[in-house]
Design a protein around this motif. Structure first.
Motif, PDB file in Angstrom:
ATOM      1  N   ALA A  44       0.832  -1.207   0.000  1.00 41.18           N
ATOM      2  CA  ALA A  44       0.000   0.000   0.000  1.00 41.18           C
ATOM      3  C   ALA A  44       0.868   1.259   0.000  1.00 41.18           C
ATOM      4  N   PHE A  45       1.956   1.231   0.762  1.00 42.51           N
ATOM      5  CA  PHE A  45       2.874   2.376   0.830  1.00 42.51           C
ATOM      6  C   PHE A  45       3.543   2.592  -0.520  1.00 42.51           C
ATOM      7  N   ALA A  46       3.894   1.512  -1.198  1.00 37.30           N
ATOM      8  CA  ALA A  46       4.511   1.617  -2.533  1.00 37.30           C
ATOM      9  C   ALA A  46       3.561   2.288  -3.509  1.00 37.30           C
ATOM     10  N   GLN A  47       2.293   1.952  -3.450  1.00 37.66           N
ATOM     11  CA  GLN A  47       1.314   2.595  -4.331  1.00 37.66           C
ATOM     12  C   GLN A  47       1.227   4.082  -4.039  1.00 37.66           C
ATOM     13  N   ARG A  48       1.262   4.422  -2.766  1.00 38.56           N
ATOM     14  CA  ARG A  48       1.180   5.834  -2.376  1.00 38.56           C
ATOM     15  C   ARG A  48       2.394   6.596  -2.899  1.00 38.56           C
ATOM     16  N   VAL A  49       3.581   6.050  -2.690  1.00 39.85           N
ATOM     17  CA  VAL A  49       4.812   6.727  -3.116  1.00 39.85           C
ATOM     18  C   VAL A  49       4.858   6.846  -4.639  1.00 39.85           C
ATOM     19  N   PHE A 109       8.122  -3.792  -0.546  1.00 37.89           N
ATOM     20  CA  PHE A 109       7.970  -2.444  -1.089  1.00 37.89           C
ATOM     21  C   PHE A 109       8.577  -2.372  -2.489  1.00 37.89           C
ATOM     22  N   VAL A 110       9.813  -2.829  -2.619  1.00 37.41           N
ATOM     23  CA  VAL A 110      10.515  -2.779  -3.912  1.00 37.41           C
ATOM     24  C   VAL A 110       9.748  -3.576  -4.974  1.00 37.41           C
ATOM     25  N   GLU A 111       9.330  -4.778  -4.632  1.00 39.44           N
ATOM     26  CA  GLU A 111       8.605  -5.619  -5.598  1.00 39.44           C
ATOM     27  C   GLU A 111       7.257  -5.014  -5.963  1.00 39.44           C
ATOM     28  N   ALA A 112       6.599  -4.355  -5.019  1.00 38.37           N
ATOM     29  CA  ALA A 112       5.321  -3.700  -5.307  1.00 38.37           C
ATOM     30  C   ALA A 112       5.506  -2.544  -6.286  1.00 38.37           C
ATOM     31  N   GLU A 130      27.018   5.077   0.278  1.00 33.18           N
ATOM     32  CA  GLU A 130      27.113   6.489  -0.048  1.00 33.18           C
ATOM     33  C   GLU A 130      26.025   6.781  -1.071  1.00 33.18           C
ATOM     34  N   VAL A 131      25.202   7.777  -0.771  1.00 25.44           N
ATOM     35  CA  VAL A 131      24.111   8.143  -1.666  1.00 25.44           C
ATOM     36  C   VAL A 131      24.412   9.527  -2.226  1.00 25.44           C
ATOM     37  N   GLU A 132      24.372   9.623  -3.526  1.00 25.58           N
ATOM     38  CA  GLU A 132      24.607  10.904  -4.200  1.00 25.58           C
ATOM     39  C   GLU A 132      23.377  11.225  -5.028  1.00 25.58           C
ATOM     40  N   LEU A 133      22.930  12.481  -4.948  1.00 27.87           N
ATOM     41  CA  LEU A 133      21.735  12.860  -5.686  1.00 27.87           C
ATOM     42  C   LEU A 133      21.781  14.319  -6.095  1.00 27.87           C
ATOM     43  N   VAL A 134      21.011  14.617  -7.119  1.00 34.52           N
ATOM     44  CA  VAL A 134      20.737  15.996  -7.497  1.00 34.52           C
ATOM     45  C   VAL A 134      19.244  16.174  -7.274  1.00 34.52           C
ATOM     46  N   ASN A 135      18.896  16.883  -6.197  1.00 36.71           N
ATOM     47  CA  ASN A 135      17.504  17.105  -5.832  1.00 36.71           C
ATOM     48  C   ASN A 135      16.912  18.109  -6.814  1.00 36.71           C
ATOM     49  N   ASP A 136      15.797  17.758  -7.407  1.00 38.84           N
ATOM     50  CA  ASP A 136      15.133  18.575  -8.424  1.00 38.84           C
ATOM     51  C   ASP A 136      14.053  19.405  -7.762  1.00 38.84           C
ATOM     52  N   GLY A 137      14.241  20.688  -7.688  1.00 42.84           N
ATOM     53  CA  GLY A 137      13.223  21.580  -7.131  1.00 42.84           C
ATOM     54  C   GLY A 137      13.780  22.602  -6.160  1.00 42.84           C
ATOM     55  N   PRO A 138      14.214  22.215  -5.000  1.00 42.17           N
ATOM     56  CA  PRO A 138      14.187  20.882  -4.403  1.00 42.17           C
ATOM     57  C   PRO A 138      12.783  20.503  -3.957  1.00 42.17           C
ATOM     58  N   VAL A 139      12.461  19.238  -4.121  1.00 46.30           N
ATOM     59  CA  VAL A 139      11.211  18.668  -3.633  1.00 46.30           C
ATOM     60  C   VAL A 139      11.569  17.500  -2.721  1.00 46.30           C
ATOM     61  N   THR A 140      11.201  17.609  -1.456  1.00 48.93           N
ATOM     62  CA  THR A 140      11.452  16.567  -0.472  1.00 48.93           C
ATOM     63  C   THR A 140      10.206  16.416   0.383  1.00 48.93           C
ATOM     64  N   LEU A 141       9.720  15.182   0.504  1.00 53.94           N
ATOM     65  CA  LEU A 141       8.534  14.892   1.308  1.00 53.94           C
ATOM     66  C   LEU A 141       8.870  13.816   2.332  1.00 53.94           C
ATOM     67  N   ILE A 142       8.200  13.877   3.472  1.00 55.58           N
ATOM     68  CA  ILE A 142       8.335  12.849   4.495  1.00 55.58           C
ATOM     69  C   ILE A 142       6.980  12.173   4.627  1.00 55.58           C
ATOM     70  N   LEU A 143       6.964  10.858   4.422  1.00 56.00           N
ATOM     71  CA  LEU A 143       5.737  10.082   4.530  1.00 56.00           C
ATOM     72  C   LEU A 143       5.884   9.071   5.650  1.00 56.00           C
ATOM     73  N   ASP A 144       4.807   8.865   6.395  1.00 52.17           N
ATOM     74  CA  ASP A 144       4.798   7.901   7.482  1.00 52.17           C
ATOM     75  C   ASP A 144       3.456   7.191   7.447  1.00 52.17           C
ATOM     76  N   THR A 145       3.471   5.866   7.504  1.00 46.95           N
ATOM     77  CA  THR A 145       2.216   5.120   7.422  1.00 46.95           C
ATOM     78  C   THR A 145       1.271   5.494   8.555  1.00 46.95           C
ATOM     79  N   ASN A 146       1.793   5.834   9.731  1.00 48.95           N
ATOM     80  CA  ASN A 146       0.924   6.255  10.830  1.00 48.95           C
ATOM     81  C   ASN A 146       0.222   7.564  10.508  1.00 48.95           C
ATOM     82  N   ASP A 147       0.925   8.495   9.890  1.00 48.01           N
ATOM     83  CA  ASP A 147       0.317   9.768   9.504  1.00 48.01           C
ATOM     84  C   ASP A 147      -0.720   9.572   8.401  1.00 48.01           C
ATOM     85  N   LEU A 148      -0.442   8.677   7.461  1.00 47.33           N
ATOM     86  CA  LEU A 148      -1.365   8.450   6.352  1.00 47.33           C
ATOM     87  C   LEU A 148      -2.668   7.809   6.814  1.00 47.33           C
TER      88      LEU A 148
END
Length: 154
Positions: A44-49, A109-112, A130-148
């Protein structure tokens, strides 16, 4: 589950000095699993994301999802999202599910995501990365199943 979702132009993850996954346009998802999370809640979380409408349409409004823009997800396990810093200066990670319990939920989650037709690359579960990224926007969201699960308005 808890996720930090960042819209990216590109992102990659390295483990042991080698690139293990990379995407161009899409979402970097840092995913944390807590006690009680299940494969069902991961699906369900994968569908939301995957369905987040955070990409610009022709009018410059965030109105398109990953499928509409041909984007991908780079998913990285991140138990530290459940770090508790309310006492002292050293985080407690008691709320994070231990690896053997978290791995099947992370995999679900990955398979969904892949089951939705969205390309999904992934880091190495439980590894130092090590994670490297170029944030576009920047757009950053925090999701939590309890909040949803809570109503939007009281």
């Amino acid at each position: 589950m808890r996720a930090v979702v960042q819209r990216v132009c590109r992102a990659e993850v390295r483990a042991g000095g080698k690139t293990v996954a990379a995407i161009d346009r899409g979402l970097l998802v840092l995913l944390g699993v807590t006690h009680g999370d299940t494969a069902e809640s991961a699906r369900a979380f994968a569908q939301r994301v995957a369905g987040l409408r955070v990409f610009d349409d022709s009018d410059g409004r965030m109105n398109l999802d990953l499928a509409a823009v041909g984007g991908a997800i780079l998913c990285v396990s991140q138990f530290t999202l459940y770090g508790d810093v309310r006492r002292g200066r050293r985080p407690s990670f008691e709320a994070a599910a231990p690896g053997p319990a978290a791995l099947p939920v992370y995999r679900a989650f990955v398979e969904a995501v892949r089951g939705l037709g969205i390309p999904c690359e992934e880091g190495v579960f439980g590894a130092e990365m090590e994670v490297e990224l170029v944030n576009d926007g920047p757009v950053t969201l925090i999701l939590d199943t309890n909040d949803l699960a809570r109503p939007r308005r009281a």
